[in-house]
Design an enzyme around this catalytic site. Structure first.
Site, PDB file in Angstrom:
ATOM      1  N   LYS A 205      95.718 -29.887 -54.283  1.00 17.95           N
ATOM      2  CA  LYS A 205      95.929 -28.533 -53.788  1.00 17.95           C
ATOM      3  C   LYS A 205      95.494 -27.571 -54.882  1.00 17.95           C
ATOM      4  CE  LYS A 205      99.666 -25.665 -51.817  1.00 17.95           C
ATOM      5  NZ  LYS A 205     101.086 -25.678 -51.385  1.00 17.95           N
ATOM      6  N   SER A 277     101.832 -24.358 -46.836  1.00 14.71           N
ATOM      7  CA  SER A 277     100.637 -23.893 -47.509  1.00 14.71           C
ATOM      8  C   SER A 277      99.769 -25.027 -48.043  1.00 14.71           C
ATOM      9  CB  SER A 277     101.020 -22.964 -48.671  1.00 14.71           C
ATOM     10  OG  SER A 277     101.708 -23.675 -49.683  1.00 14.71           O
ATOM     11  N   SER A 301     106.129 -26.184 -47.439  1.00 14.44           N
ATOM     12  CA  SER A 301     104.687 -26.280 -47.626  1.00 14.44           C
ATOM     13  C   SER A 301     104.145 -27.694 -47.735  1.00 14.44           C
ATOM     14  CB  SER A 301     104.257 -25.474 -48.858  1.00 14.44           C
ATOM     15  OG  SER A 301     104.392 -24.095 -48.598  1.00 14.44           O
TER      16      SER A 301
END
Length: 592
Positions: A205, A277, A301
């Site tokens: 990420k 996210s 997330s």
């Protein structure tokens, strides 16, 4: 205390400080400092009452306005000057959240890690390798059935082929990855095998720092940001011999699934976002573009994109994995975790990245106890008590898949038990998240560079950061006290059960456990049909979501919550449920 406060504020004035009292030894009185800042009136306070939802009498309002400039305004000098003071990004708050309550202990007494054996068939096609488990890939690399370079090229080719549909890649690290893969192959050939992640391609990420490789946080103001040092987790995966093939998308500054390159899509349903996210990790793992990915969670997330994209997401206990070199959103809630296609894979990665690094003040030493033998078919599961909250299973977002999961656990032999939590205003805890996130991005907000973010809706970060400037500090402290009260309730619940099985997107679950720091494991449990695309964003009448006739079939996951630092127990139960659900191996059409 009043004299001390007055002494502290006396130097924070934009006009000369008052003269020393005429009487020797007389202390400075609180509220008698020189006036600072704009004039504040009764009307100012009357309007401010609406923001914090309190009501003062006319006399109270008059008195408050009469000396605000002398008593309170000086506390903002750090930000307004004249002695402005910048606080470096690396400085955490002095207060550290410790999820382990005073007088209690958390986690297993000893370290033990045994992932067990694996049975291998033929190698099959490249796509079969792309969707294989980390455990299987590790075995094939270790036994020299395939090379890391071969596997890395498979994933790089897939990233190039499918990213135009998914928008899950911010930076493809092809040259870097091939260099790492060739090094891994040379080491393995020389008998220097580092462990099960040696030569395994992974994605990060894009809030995890990578030296010399852009780390953009998915946000326009940072798209050219290139760190000079690796995050701790990056270093540990490098040391394990893993191969970084891509920096994966996240919703800008870790919110939802829209970043400066567009919206990351769900491989199972390309008309909807992958959720966020950790949008890129969820999408890429689901589509077989990486073997595993590192995601992060502050409040949903990892759980939400794992649920949406049908992958397995392990959110470790707060304090298990160091966050040094990762973007800060909330010092007391942020957690780095693992997203993969199978439960056991998440534990292989967790073992490599866990443990304090002397920089993250919240990261603590903790044992990790996991043994795949405890998941054998003849294992006695009645000693494991799985709790569930009946009210949560009756209404949306729970589905028949969630309710069936309870019955599956019961049939497997787990002791299944009803538990309860008080009906408290758990969302009140979010004053902590809002205040910490606004503090983390104070300069971005006050400089108006936050206006550059692609998403400027009422429910996106720019608006929340601005609104959070007007939260009550008193309510922040009260929320912190509520946090302790909620942690005590969770301690009570886990005195009755070993695990909780909950609907993955139940709001109370996401809020409670992210603030208390309990670990969770989200795994695919079945499939549901949807007649409309799903979205993390508030409904927008100007942009209606796509509807489907007939409905589309998509994966649906459930979540296990464990005791603090008991990820091993969560994973062992998860492996058994994963086997019983028989839903983990199906692949999204168009990517296989």
């Amino acid at each position: 205390m009043g004299a001390a406060l007055a002494a502290k504020t006396a130097g924070a004035k934009q006009t000369p400080a008052p003269q020393t009292p005429a009487t020797p030894g007389a202390p400075p009185a609180f509220g008698t400092s020189a006036p600072v800042g704009p004039v504040v009136s009764v009307d100012t306070f009357r309007e401010a009452e609406k923001l914090v939802q309190i009501e003062m009498t006319p006399h109270d309002l008059t008195q408050a306005a009469s000396n605000w400039q002398q008593s309170m305004a000086a506390v903002y000098e750090r930000r307004t000057g004249p002695r402005k003071l910048a606080i470096e990004d690396t400085i955490p708050p002095a207060t550290v959240w410790n999820p382990t309550l005073p007088g209690t202990t958390s986690g297993p007494a000893t370290n033990h890690f045994d992932p067990g054996p694996i049975m291998l068939g033929g190698i099959g096609k490249d796509e079969d390798l792309a969707f294989a488990s980390v455990f299987e890939l590790a075995t094939r690399i270790r036994t020299k059935q395939i090379t890391s370079e071969q596997l890395t090229k498979i994933y790089i080719d897939r990233l190039k082929k499918y990213d135009p549909q998914l928008h899950c890649v911010i930076t493809l690290t092809e040259e870097h990855a091939l260099k790492q893969a060739r090094q891994a192959d040379a080491e393995i050939a020389a008998g220097k095998y580092r462990g099960p992640l040696h030569g395994i391609p992974w994605g990060a990420k894009d809030l995890l720092d990578t030296a010399g490789i852009p780390t953009t946080w998915g946000a326009e103001p940072y798209r050219n940001r290139i760190p000079v040092e690796d995050a701790t987790v990056t270093k540990r995966l490098n040391e394990a011999g893993a191969v970084l093939v891509a920096k994966l998308s996240l919703g800008a500054l870790a919110l939802n699934d829209v970043w400066f390159g567009g919206q990351t899509m769900n491989p199972w349903l390309l008309e909807e976002g992958s959720s966020g996210s950790s949008a890129g990790p969820g999408s890429a793992v689901a589509a077989g573009l990486v073997a595993f990915a590192i995601g992060s969670e502050t409040q949903g997330s990892i759980v939400s994109p794992s649920m949406r994209c049908g992958v397995t997401g392990l959110r470790p206990t707060y304090g298990r994995v160091p966050r040094t070199g990762a973007m800060t959103l909330s010092w007391t809630c942020d957690k780095l975790g693992v997203m993969a296609r199978h439960v056991e894979d998440t534990m292989l990665v967790l073992q490599a990245i866990a443990g304090p690094d002397a920089h993250d003040v919240a990261c603590v030493p903790a044992n990790l106890n996991f043994d795949a033998k405890r998941t054998a078919p003849n294992a006695d599961l009645s000693k494991y008590r799985i709790g569930y909250i009946p009210a949560w299973m009756k209404d949306a977002p729970a589905t028949d898949v969630d309710r069936a999961a309870i019955e599956t656990a019961r049939k497997l032999g787990f002791t299944v038990k009803e538990v309860s939590l008080p009906d408290w205003p758990y969302d009140s805890l979010n004053v902590i998240l809002f205040a910490e996130s606004a503090a983390a991005f104070e300069e971005l907000t006050l400089s108006h560079k936050v206006d550059e973010l692609k998403s400027q809706t009422p429910d996106s970060w720019p608006n929340t950061f601005r609104q959070s400037r007007f939260l009550s500090a008193v309510d922040f402290v009260q929320a912190d006290r509520l946090r302790r009260k909620v942690a005590l309730e969770m301690e009570r619940v886990f005195s009755e059960v070993d695990l909780l099985l909950v609907p993955s997107l139940r709001d109370e679950f996401l809020v409670i456990t992210n603030f208390t720091g309990h670990p969770s494991l989200t795994l695919r449990a079945g499939f549901v049909e949807v007649s409309e695309a799903r979205s993390d964003w508030a409904p927008d009448p100007q942009k209606p979501l796509p509807k489907f006739t007939p409905p589309r079939r998509v994966p649906h996951g459930v979540t296990l919550v464990g005791r603090l630092f008991e990820e091993g127990t969560v994973a062992e139960a998860g492996i058994l449920l994963e086997w019983a659900f028989k839903a983990a191996n199906e692949r999204p059409k168009g990517f296989s």
